[in-house]
Each structure stands twice: as structure tokens, then as C-alpha cells.
Design an enzyme around this catalytic site. Structure first.
Site, PDB file in Angstrom:
ATOM      1  N   GLU B  72      53.183 114.485 -48.755  1.00 28.80           N
ATOM      2  CA  GLU B  72      53.796 113.417 -47.928  1.00 28.80           C
ATOM      3  C   GLU B  72      54.022 112.161 -48.777  1.00 28.80           C
ATOM      4  O   GLU B  72      55.102 111.563 -48.758  1.00 28.80           O
ATOM      5  CB  GLU B  72      52.871 113.108 -46.748  1.00 28.80           C
ATOM      6  N   HIS B  73      52.999 111.773 -49.560  1.00 25.85           N
ATOM      7  CA  HIS B  73      53.158 110.598 -50.430  1.00 25.85           C
ATOM      8  C   HIS B  73      54.312 110.799 -51.407  1.00 25.85           C
ATOM      9  O   HIS B  73      55.131 109.902 -51.599  1.00 25.85           O
ATOM     10  CB  HIS B  73      51.874 110.386 -51.252  1.00 25.85           C
TER      11      HIS B  73
END
Lengths: 421, 425
Positions: B72-73
């Protein structure tokens, strides 16, 4: 949307906001009074009791039962500070009656319930009911004790205490443990009477349709209340300390916290806000891009301006061994702005973010209430659009001047315990 | 492309569901009078999905803990610039989150939603992972892990889950550990991305001041058709019983906190909706200050007004838990067990049951009053295998007998865990 404000009495404002898109109604009564360690805790207790019982619903159980019968209508109180003022509030929200399955008049019932809570509290012989007081007191004491549970919030609160030492704003918005411990049901009732008499009172009612019944209820009820309001000075610049003060505490934590407090003599609140956006509030701000993304020192490193106190804070979570490196980079990025190194993207992106944010005022009842009450505290009621227009007039030069006006005041450090060999 | 209009017969609210030719499920709710727009695109991929295979794979792949969150990051960076930079030009507020069973990317705005939607659809379909940008993220996520480690609410919750689950990865922190994320590299991220970020495994939800036609036009233009790869995720076999009935830890906190929870039988789809309604109603009754047990605990100062109940569920896990601040958590546990026993034996007063149902109904209607809540509701309901308005219908059909039956079956003392965070001396 229709906005109407009228004066119901001496320093009692009543604002109605009619917006037909909502399925709910919201009501908020704010008391604005001077922040002081002597009165903050008892004021908090007084408003807290108003939301837990009344002369008709004499226990928290009875009041909760009634609220749940009204489709889970909400009733609550809050205490916070803004500048040197304490802001206490009693708020309610409920479903619009058209959603009542059994045809109940939810609004009418809530009007009577709220009236009873505010004007006929659960008190006798000059004291609040002991059981209601005990519940409110435990809640307040536990809230004070649990400050440390949220490490970032605790660090910011400690930083404010240090930055504002000797000023009313040194106190939290809900008061100290010592004051809460010594408070009695009599003290809290006296505080209630004093708030009703001397506080500036602002009332907000957000409804999907025209409804004057709440304004009439407040007008009539306040008509028999003695009033002698006291002026409250919300804005008051905090003086700069002669030397930068560093205060640190050690805890058994994984991550250290650093909060840097600055003071400013600038009153250019629009430039200070733009400075904060460019410096540290957005995911393309200088602190995010450099302290986090480039140097990988922090997960968060943000800034915020407290215009009512002429102060400005930067806070981050960081390894103990990297605190000095983070502080140096935080100062280096401020220096960049002082030198005028502000890109077009930073200017335009910050304005775009503000534009999007102000346009969202009015999408929830609480955003309407928050907007107009903040305007009241700031002494000028303007539309969100006018607010944004003023930001568009902020030049790079004004932002640079705002950055130059920031002077380091104090630093709070939450440190983890070092392992001793 | 298959399009249907979903309507709530009780409130009159409606939204559009489209099964797009690319494979993506799309939910659109036009909300007249609102200024803002909230959009989320989510994949059924969370911290628990660490063992998986596609139809073409010969064997299951096991990946390090915390990789869904790490991914996600990293999806926020593409080859040319960061996603935040793109949104800076439109003014949208963008964010992302990873939970136990989903990862979502979202934006909120009141202008330029067409451009914002285009950015959202493009960046989630364009991963860019390199050794350099993966290494750079280690320090940032390491700090995020340390920050959550210092959060006692997080610790008391995970300690409870560790007391409940023997093998299910629900007991593992969403972000993993500093050690587990050190095993993540660009190749592993691509492996996970290619498996879970298939549009057949994803959903787009958008609500607010929008035009459904315009949204679909943008989707037609920017969604790349995905072939369904037959993704399969598995979980280790989990016994019905718990690991331990009590977990205690001392931390620097100002007030002691507790979670007392029951490990319940997991369910799916429509059955889960019924279980959630029954479990939520039971939790609401057991934390209702209007009822004698709660009133007594408040009066005795065993609890304060933070005392609350919650239902927590997902793929192969389901718990009902009670949380709050207390110096006497064992008394709270004892009171809850006794009260459940009493309600099972004596029954629930119809008046109380109807009050609690009315409250739940009120909460649901309020959710439909808010752009962000509507967008989240449509996405969550789809991920749960239900429709956005189904919960209101299930609630209206719920009976006292359903709730008592649920308590008898699932709120069993031998499957309960008390987790406490105590103040350091």
C-alpha cells in the site's frame, strides 16, 4: 441552505441553518468563558452532568433509555480550549421525524428533553445529584489519567503546557486532576449557575426544514435566566521565552516524540496558515518530502499554527538517536522558506487543498456548526468562499515574512529509556 | 457491462452497481445537495492474506507478515513522480489504508473529481517497485510500527486476539514487524500485486456530487481489462477453542484498559449479516447504561462511560468484545458472564429489545446522511458479499429469540479472553 442568526438575549446568539439534504437535526449550545485552572474542571463537570441526567430523567440510565427510544438520539458534552478561552458545549442530534417508523415526533421530544437538561438540571438545594456527579467526576478523572495513553496527544499537550507556562492557556480545556479531585456537587452546580449567568452563549440548530420552535424554546427559557455576561479575550499572543527551554521525560516507549514550539508576533493569520500548509500539513509539504520521504526519519512530521496564541508547533515521532538530525532538518526546511524557496506547485497545491476543504463545509451538520462557531470566536462571520478568497491574496512575500517571524520558544521530548551497560 | 439499481425500500436511498467489463465491481451513489465526493478503490487483500496461489501456480506462496501494508505504501509512488504530487495539482485529499482483509486507496474532494478519479484508477494499475524505493520505505514503516507499538489500545486488542487464535494470521499486526518487513523486496511485491490487484478482486465505490454517466465514462477509458486468474487464499486450520483465557501486560499508561472478548464461529455472506445483527444487538444490550448491570458497574465505579461493545469479523474470524477503562477488569468479566447467563435464562424484555433495534436503525440512517460513510458502506458491503442496504432489512427481521440463540451458541465462557493493559508501578 438558509442561514439566520438572531440575538435571543444578552450575548446569546441563535443560529438556524436550514439544509433540506439532511436526514438528521443537530443542536449545539456553546458556553464561552475565561480559561482558568480554578474553574476549568468544575465547568467541565457541570456541563457533563447536564448530558447525563435532568430533573425529569433523574439518572443516566433513565436518560439513556429515553434517548434510545428516540432512535438512538445523541446527547453529549465537551470541553476544550481556544486561546485563553474555555469552550464548553452541550450537543444533541437526532433523526428527522420523517424517518420515525412508529410516527413519533422525535424533534418535539428532543426539544423538551434538551430544555429539561439545560434549564432544569438534576439538582436540589444548590447541589447536583450525587450519583450523577460521581459518574461525571470519575469520567473526568479517568480522562485526565488516560492522557498518557495516547502518546502523540500527550506530547502535544505537554508542549503546550511548557510553551504557555504562566498563562491561562497552560491549563487543559477540561481542567486539572487536583481541581477535579477536590470538586463537590455544590461546586459544580455553582459553576453551572455562573456559566448560565456570565458565559457568552452561542446556539446552533441545523435542520432540514423551517422550524422556529427551538428558537422560541430558548428565547422563553433564557427569558427567566439572570444574565450578566463577561467579555472573553480569546486571542492573546503568548510571549517568547528569553531562552529556548527544553523539557524531556523518559518512558518505556518504542518511539520518541519531539515537539518544537515557536512563537510569532505576526497577526497575519492567513500567511501563517499558508506557511504551515507549505511547511508541514500536507503530503507534499517540505517536512513530509524531506524529513519523511527523503531521509526516512519519521512516519509523521507535521506543523500547525495556533493563531489565537501566536504560536506554531512542529511534532514528529523519531528514534532517539535521530532526534538531533530531525530537528536540524526541520530548521533547515524552515530556513528554505525564509529564503523564499517556495515553488509554484507548493503555492498552488496548498491553495487547491484549501479550496477543496472549504467547499466541503456544509456537507455535514457538524461542519456547519464548526464553521460558524469558529467565525464567532474570531469576531467575524464570513462565508467559506470569502475565507478562501483571502488565502488567494497571500503572496510569497507574506509567507516569507510569516516564516521569519517564527522564533524558537521551547522543545518537548518524550524519550525512551536508554539501556545502560 | 451489467448495470443494476439497488434501492432501500425503507429509506428510499439508492445506488448503482455495475459489473464492469474489465472485471471491476463499481458502486456509484449520486447524492444531491452535497458538495464533496468520496471515492475508494479497494482490493480484497489485507494482512491476513499471506498464503495464496493463482490457478496457474503449482503451489501456494507464503509471504512475510506486513507485506499488504508495505505494498500500500509503495503503490503511492510511480515511475515519474509520487501520487501525492499528482493530487497536489487537483487539491484532493488522498490517503490509503490496509486492514486485516482489505487495502483501499481513496480521495476526497469537492472539485475536479473526474481528474482525481483518473489519477486513482491509473496509479493503482501502475506499480513501480525498485530496490531503492523499497529500501527507503523500511525506515518509514519501521517508525509506523514503533508508533503503533506504543498505542495501548492497539496492544490490548492484539493481545486479546493472540489469546483467542492459535494459527489464524488475524493475531498478527497489520504492519508486520521490523524483522518481517526486512524480508520484503521488489519481486515479492510484484508477486502480491499481480495476484491481488486483479480488477476481478477489486471494487470501486464513489459517492457525492457526481454524475454516474461521467464516472462510467472515465472507468471505460482508464480500466485495463483483467483476466480472472483464479486467485485462492487459504488460512491455517484454526481450532474452535482459545489459546489462553487471560493476557496481561504492563505499559506506561495513565489508566488501565481492558478488552474482554468471545471467539465466535465465523460465517460468510447473508449468514454473516444475520450473525452481525444478532451479535451487535447482544453487545448493545450488554453495554446499555439503561440496564441494571451497566448501571450498577457505573455506580460502583468499576467502569466509566468509555465502556462499549463491538463486533469484529472477516475472513474466517469473528469476535464479540467489550472494551473500556477499569482498575477492576475481572469484575467486569464476571458481570458480563453472569448477565449473558441471565439473559439466556430469563429472556430479553421486548421493550429493551425494541429500543436497541431503534438505535441501530437510527445509526444506519445517519450513515446515509454522509458522503464518506456512504462510499465506505458500499465498499464494505460488497467485500462482505452483501448489498449496501441489506443490513437495514436484516435488522428489521431480527427477533429477541435470534439474539438469545446467538448468545447461547457463541458467547461461551470457555471461549472468552480477558486482555488487560496495566499501569506500570
Amino acid at each position: 441552505m438558509i442561514y439566520k442568526r438572531s440575538e435571543l438575549g444578552d450575548n446569546i446568539g441563535f443560529t438556524t441553518i436550514i439544509d433540506e439534504k439532511f436526514k438528521t437535526c443537530s443542536l449545539a449550545v456553546f458556553f464561552l468563558t475565561e480559561l482558568s485552572d480554578d474553574t476549568a474542571a468544575v465547568n467541565t463537570l457541570a456541563t457533563s452532568i447536564l448530558s447525563t441526567s435532568s430533573s425529569r430523567y433523574r439518572s443516566y440510565a433513565a436518560l439513556t433509555e429515553k434517548l434510545s427510544e428516540l432512535y438512538g438520539a445523541g446527547l453529549g458534552s465537551a470541553a476544550r480550549k481556544k486561546g485563553n478561552a474555555q469552550i464548553l458545549s452541550l450537543k444533541a442530534s437526532w433523526l428527522d421525524s420523517r424517518y420515525a417508523i412508529d410516527g413519533e415526533d422525535i424533534g418535539g421530544e428532543m426539544r423538551e428533553l434538551f430544555k429539561d437538561c439545560l434549564f432544569s438540571p438534576n439538582a436540589e438545594n444548590g447541589a447536583f445529584d450525587e450519583d450523577s456527579f460521581a459518574i461525571a467526576k470519575k469520567d473526568l478523572l479517568d480522562r485526565i489519567d488516560s492522557e498518557l495513553n495516547q502518546k502523540r496527544g500527550y506530547a502535544l499537550s505537554q508542549a503546550a503546557k511548557i510553551a504557555y507556562r504562566g498563562e491561562p492557556a497552560e491549563c487543559t480545556g477540561y481542567g486539572s486532576k487536583e481541581a477535579a479531585l477536590s470538586a463537590t456537587p455544590e461546586d459544580a452546580f455553582r459553576a453551572y449557575c455562573e456559566l448560565m449567568k456570565t458565559a457568552q452563549i452561542e446556539i446552533y440548530y441545523v435542520t432540514p426544514r423551517e422550524d422556529d420552535s427551538f428558537a422560541e424554546m430558548f428565547r422563553s427559557s433564557f427569558g427567566s435566566t439572570e444574565r450578566c455576561p463577561k467579555a472573553v479575550k480569546v486571542r492573546d499572543h503568548s510571549p517568547l521565552k528569553p531562552e529556548v527551554e527544553t523539557f524531556s521525560e523518559e518512558f518505556d516507549v518504542s518511539q520518541c516524540k519531539a515537539v518544537m514550539a515557536f512563537k510569532t508576533d505576526s497577526d497575519d493569520i492567513y500567511a501563517l496558515k499558508m506557511l504551515s500548509l507549505i511547511y508541514g500539513e500536507l503530503p507534499f509539504s517540505k517536512l513530509f518530502l524531506n524529513v519523511r520521504e527523503k531521509m526516512s526519519l519519521c512516519y509523521y512530521c507535521t506543523s500547525h499554527s495556533v493563531s489565537a496564541k501566536g504560536s506554531f508547533f512542529v511534532d514528529c515521532g523519531v528514534e532517539r538517536s535521530n532526534i538531533e538530525k530531525a530537528k536540524a532538518e526541520i530548521m533547515a526546511q524552515l530556513e528554505e522558506i525564509k529564503q523564499g524557496n517556495i515553488t509554484d506547485m507548493e503555492m498552488e497545491g496548498s491553495l487547491m487543498a484549501l479550496d477543496n476543504a472549504v467547499l466541503q463545509v456544509g456537507d455535514t451538520p457538524s461542519s456547519y456548526i464548526g464553521w460558524y462557531f469558529d467565525c464567532f470566536c474570531d469576531g467575524e462571520t464570513i462565508t467559506p468562499e470569502e475565507h478562501f478568497r483571502r488565502f488567494t491574496e497571500v503572496t510569497r512575500e507574506r509567507i516569507v515574512e510569516a516564516a521569519k517571524s517564527l522564533k524558537p520558544d521551547s522543545i518537548y521530548l518524550m524519550l525512551n529509556k536508554e539501556v545502560k551497560g | 457491462m451489467k448495470k443494476e439499481i439497488l434501492t432501500s425500500s425503507r429509506t428510499g436511498d439508492s445506488c448503482i452497481h455495475v459489473k464492469h467489463s474489465s472485471g471491476l465491481d463499481i458502486y456509484i451513489c449520486e447524492m444531491n445537495g452535497f458538495s464533496s465526493i468520496e471515492a475508494l478503490i479497494g482490493t480484497k487483500y489485507g494482512s491476513v492474506n499471506n498464503i495464496f496461489k493463482n490457478a496457474a501456480d503449482s503451489d501456494y506462496t507464503t509471504v512475510p507478515e506486513g507485506i499488504a501494508h508495505f505494498l500500500e505504501h509503495k503503490l503511492f509512488e510511480n515511475e515519474d513522480c509520487g501520487v501525492f504530487e499528482l493530487y497536489a495539482k487537483t487539491g484532493a485529499s488522498c490517503n490509503a489504508f490496509t486492514s486485516f482483509d482489505k487495502t483501499c486507496y481513496l480521495f476526497s474532494c469537492s472539485k475536479n473529481y473526474e481528474e482525481n478519479l483518473k489519477i486513482l484508477l491509473e496509479f493503482v494499475q501502475k506499480p513501480y517497485f525498485t530496490k531503492e524505493n523499497v529500501d527507503k520505505e523500511m525506515g518509514i514503516i519501521g517508525q509506523e510500527i514503533k508508533m503503533t507499538n506504543d498505542n495501548p489500545e492497539w496492544r490490548v486488542f492484539f493481545n486479546m486476539l493472540r489469546g483467542m487464535y492459535h494459527a489464524h494470521p488475524i493475531k498478527i499486526d497489520i504492519a508486520g514487524t521490523v524483522e518481517s518487513i526486512a524480508q520484503i523486496d521488489a519481486d515479492l511485491l510484484y508477486k502480491c500485486y499481480d495476484s491481488f490487484y486483479n480488477l476481478n478482486n477489486m471494487v470501486l465505490s464513489i459517492a457525492g456530487n457526481i454524475s454516474a454517466d461521467k464516472v462510467l465514462e472515465i472507468c471505460d477509458k482508464y480500466l485495463k481489462p483483467s483476466a480472472d486468474k483464479g486467485l485462492e487464499t487459504v488460512f491455517p486450520e484454526e481450532p474452535a477453542g482459545i489459546v489462553t483465557s487471560e493476557v496481561a501486560e504492563k505499559l506506561p499508561v495513565g489508566s488501565s484498559i481492558f478488552h474482554f472478548g468471545y471467539k465466535c464461529t465465523p460465517s460468510e455472506g447473508a449468514q454473516r449479516l444475520k450473525d452481525v445483527a444478532a451479535a451487535s444487538t447482544a453487545a448493545a444490550l450488554l453495554t446499555d447504561p439503561a440496564l441494571p448491570m451497566c448501571e450498577r458497574l457505573l455506580k460502583e465505579e468499576t467502569i466509566n462511560s468509555t465502556f462499549d461493545g463491538e463486533v469484529f469479523y472477516g475472513s474466517d474470524y469473528f469476535t464479540v468484545f467489550f472494551a473500556g477503562e477499569s482498575d477492576r477488569p475481572h469484575e467486569v468479566k464476571k458481570a458480563l458472564i453472569a448477565e449473558i447467563d441471565r439473559l439466556i435464562t430469563e429472556g430479553i424484555r421486548e421493550k429493551d429489545f425494541q429500543r436497541i433495534k431503534k438505535t441501530a436503525y437510527g445509526v444506519m440512517i445517519r450513515g446515509l446522511n454522509n458522503v464518506e460513510a456512504v462510499a465506505n458502506l458500499m465498499l464494505s458491503a460488497h467485500m462482505d458479499g452483501t448489498g449496501p442496504y441489506d443490513a437495514i432489512e436484516v435488522l428489521s427481521d431480527l427477533t429477541c429469540a435470534d439474539v438469545i440463540d446467538y448468545m447461547r451458541r457463541e458467547l461461551r465462557p470457555d471461549r472468552s479472553v480477558l486482555s488487560v493493559i496495566e499501569k506500570e508501578a
